[in-house]
Structure formats: C-alpha cells, structure tokens
Design a protein around this motif. Structure first.
Motif, short mmCIF file in Angstrom:
data_model
loop_
_atom_site.label_atom_id
_atom_site.label_comp_id
_atom_site.label_asym_id
_atom_site.label_seq_id
_atom_site.Cartn_x
_atom_site.Cartn_y
_atom_site.Cartn_z
N UNK A 57 3.87 -6.42 -10.93
CA UNK A 57 4.56 -5.24 -10.42
C UNK A 57 4.10 -4.91 -9.00
N UNK A 58 2.80 -4.97 -8.77
CA UNK A 58 2.26 -4.71 -7.44
C UNK A 58 2.77 -5.75 -6.45
N UNK A 59 2.74 -7.01 -6.83
CA UNK A 59 3.26 -8.08 -5.95
C UNK A 59 4.73 -7.83 -5.62
N UNK A 60 5.50 -7.48 -6.61
CA UNK A 60 6.92 -7.23 -6.40
C UNK A 60 7.14 -6.06 -5.45
N UNK A 61 6.36 -4.98 -5.62
CA UNK A 61 6.48 -3.82 -4.75
C UNK A 61 6.05 -4.15 -3.32
N UNK A 62 5.02 -4.96 -3.18
CA UNK A 62 4.55 -5.32 -1.84
C UNK A 62 5.52 -6.25 -1.11
N UNK A 68 13.34 1.59 -0.99
CA UNK A 68 12.70 2.71 -1.69
C UNK A 68 12.79 2.48 -3.19
N UNK A 69 11.74 2.87 -3.87
CA UNK A 69 11.67 2.68 -5.32
C UNK A 69 12.00 3.98 -6.01
#
Length: 69
Positions: A57-62, A68-69
C-alpha cells in the motif's frame, strides 16, 4: 477431547493412580504446548501478511504522488 481420570480415594492404589495421573497431565501439557506453538505460528503468518499488505500500500501510494487519495 481429552480423557479425564477420576480416582476414588477409598479404593485407589496410590502408586498406580499417581503414575496414571502424571501421565495424563504430561499428555495434556504436550497437547497444550503443541496448540500454543500452532497459534504462535499462525500469529507470525498473519503479522507477516499484514506487514506485506501495508508495504504494498505504501509503495502504491508513493508511486502515485500526483493523484489525490
């Protein structure tokens, strides 16, 4: 299910009944230890899974900083 031994003190043969009771306690403790080890392994597996999902999830967000999420 475990089998329980009930000893009548009036008719009990101490050495035999004590040895039988100790053997039953040892068997139950062994079962308990196996169950604890099984639960610990499940906990480790679940912890690994949660950590991996959070990492993904962090990788995907980065990778998507402009959205915007």
């Amino acid at each position: 299910m475990s089998e329980h031994f009930f000893i009548d003190p009036a008719t009990a043969t101490p050495a035999t009944d004590i040895a039988q009771a100790l053997a039953e306690v040892a068997r139950q403790m062994s079962e308990r230890d196996e169950r604890i080890a099984s639960l610990e392994q499940r906990l480790e597996d679940q912890e690994y899974s949660v950590r991996r999902v959070l990492e993904m999830l962090i990788e995907w967000l980065e990778e998507q900083p402009d959205q915007e999420v």
